[in-house]
Design an enzyme around this catalytic site. Structure first.
Site, mmCIF file in Angstrom:
data_model
loop_
_atom_site.group_PDB
_atom_site.id
_atom_site.type_symbol
_atom_site.label_atom_id
_atom_site.label_comp_id
_atom_site.label_asym_id
_atom_site.label_seq_id
_atom_site.Cartn_x
_atom_site.Cartn_y
_atom_site.Cartn_z
ATOM 1 N N LYS A 151 0.837 -1.207 0.000
ATOM 2 C CA LYS A 151 0.000 0.000 0.000
ATOM 3 C C LYS A 151 0.868 1.252 0.000
ATOM 4 C CE LYS A 151 -3.846 2.059 2.649
ATOM 5 N NZ LYS A 151 -4.770 1.850 3.791
ATOM 6 N N SER B 171 -9.468 1.966 2.747
ATOM 7 C CA SER B 171 -8.544 2.727 1.930
ATOM 8 C C SER B 171 -7.512 1.873 1.210
ATOM 9 C CB SER B 171 -7.811 3.740 2.815
ATOM 10 O OG SER B 171 -7.073 3.072 3.843
ATOM 11 N N SER C 246 -10.451 -0.411 6.729
ATOM 12 C CA SER C 246 -9.720 -0.314 5.459
ATOM 13 C C SER C 246 -9.067 -1.592 4.970
ATOM 14 C CB SER C 246 -8.651 0.785 5.563
ATOM 15 O OG SER C 246 -9.257 2.047 5.728
#
Length: 452
Positions: free
Chosen positions: A85, A154, A178
């Site tokens: 990420k 996210s 997330s």
């Protein structure tokens, strides 16, 4: 292991790919090539990646293959490609935190978990898309099952990349929902460990009492494989304690002396669940209890939990205001209106209010401990429903808030789907710091469902 076409090696689980490499049937270079071929064919429609460099990835793969050819001992993830990420520092790739305010940001050192992955022989394939500063404003990623639907957030890029077989494993983070939410929407396995079990050193600081690193895979064994690598003590993260690693693979493989029992918890957010979720869980519970009576009880949380969502909001938004103050001051006009509103609300929260809400974490967690004295794990929806249509939202994290705030481990099991074929996740929650037992209970549940 049966023969397979190396051109489709990207479809292998990480465990199967590792076995194939151990047996000389596959090289890391072939696996990485297959992943890039998949990316080339799907990235335009899915948009899971923000930074890719095939030359860097292939160089890592060549070095991994050369290392193996010398007969040296290899790590648990040797030659396995992984997506990271884009709020997690990597020295080989830019880390831009999902905002133009950090465009071109290039860390000089890796985050601790990236170093652990490299130590285990993993190939860092690239950086996956995140929402703006890992909050709510969506990035470019779409859902692999239907590009007109959100992948969640996210950690949107990580979930979508794994779900579309661009990479077998990926890393994300969760401060509210997330990891579990995008795992549910994208139909893969997701793991949010107990708070403080994976180092956050070198990762964007959003809300220190809540921020948790999470993992994505297409099977439970793969989650255990990568979890065993990264769940290591790091003194640089003051949320961590020097306790023994959970040894997920070995514990998950142990026979269970007594069949586990689960508490189906609707949570105070049950009225937000869609009818398809209610119907699907009713059918699931009935099927399990018919096959194995008294496996699942329905359990309602005490009224105390009615206020947990407000406590979470205060802690998270006050921390956003504090930790994103520089971005807000320097580039307010370049931030989304939604994030600015959260920061501005956070600025109004007093230290007394913040400290009071942080103090409730222990109280809520203590109440959950009483449940785990009776049950091996909690069963509950991972999301209110399937992935919503449109890319303007990442969906509602309300089904994840309680477990994030209390710091308990949670898994998404991709067991259900809507009539339209969109995934619908089952969330399994365990007792804090008993992550391996949660995996063992999940293995038992999956095996039991396969026997139905």
């Amino acid at each position: 292991m049966s023969k397979f076409d190396t051109l489709t090696a990207n479809l292998l689980s990480a465990c199967d790919a590792r076995k194939a490499m151990d047996e000389g049937l596959l090289s890391s270079q072939e696996l990485v090539e297959a992943c890039f071929a998949r990316i080339d064919s799907l990235e335009e429609s899915i948009g899971a990646w923000t930074h890719l460099d095939k030359e860097i990835a292939m160089q890592q793969a060549r070095e991994a293959d050369e290392f193996r050819s010398r007969g040296l001992r290899v790590g648990a993830l040797h030659g396995i490609p992984i997506g990271i990420k884009d709020i997690i520092d990597t020295r080989d790739y830019a880390t831009e935190l999902g905002t133009v305010l950090h465009e071109g940001r290039k860390p000089s050192i890796d985050a601790t978990l990236v170093s652990l992955l490299k130590e285990a022989g993993a190939i860092i394939l690239g950086k996956t898309v995140t929402t703006e500063l890992a909050v709510l404003e969506p990035g470019k990623t779409s859902n692999p099952h239907n590009n007109a639907h959100t992948p969640g957030g996210s950690s949107s890029g990580s979930a979508a990349a794994v779900a579309s077989a661009m990479v077998p494993l990926a890393v994300g983070t969760q401060t509210n929902g997330s990891v579990i939410r995008p795992a549910s929407f994208c139909g893969i396995y997701g793991f949010k460990p107990s708070f403080g079990r994976i180092s956050r050193q070198g990762i964007l600081k959003q809300s220190p009492p809540l921020d948790t690193v999470g993992l994505f895979a297409r099977c439970l064994d793969d989650l255990a494989l990568i979890a065993d690598v990264v769940m290591r003590y790091d003194a640089q993260d003051d949320a961590m304690s020097p306790i023994a690693p959970p040894c997920m693979i070995s514990v998950m493989a142990e026979p269970i002396p007594v069949d586990p029992v689960f508490a189906f918890v609707r949570t105070p957010a049950w009225d937000k669940t869609e009818q398809v979720t209610k119907d699907s869980f009713r059918e699931l519970i009935e099927a399990i209890n018919e096959s194995k009576p008294k496996t699942i009880d329905i359990f309602d949380l005490p009224e105390q939990f009615d206020t947990i969502f407000e406590d979470h909001r205060k802690v998270m938004e006050a921390d956003l205001a504090r930790n994103f103050a520089e971005e807000y001051t320097r580039g307010k006009t370049q931030l989304s209106k939604g994030l600015c509103s959260m920061i501005e609300r956070g600025q109004q929260i007093t230290d007394q209010e913040y400290n009071a809400s942080v103090a409730t974490i222990a109280d809520y967690a203590s109440s959950l401990d009483e449940i785990f004295e009776l049950y091996d794990a909690i069963l509950t929806p991972a999301t209110p429903g399937p992935a919503p249509a449109g890319l303007h939202t990442t969906g509602d994290p309300v089904m994840n808030t309680i477990w994030t705030f209390c710091g308990t481990p949670a898994l998404n099991l991709p067991l259900l789907q809507s009539e339209e074929g969109l995934p619908l996740g089952v969330q399994l929650v365990g007792e804090k710091n008993d992550d391996a037992r949660l995996f063992r209970s999940a293995r038992w549940l999956l095996d039991s469902l396969n026997d139905l």
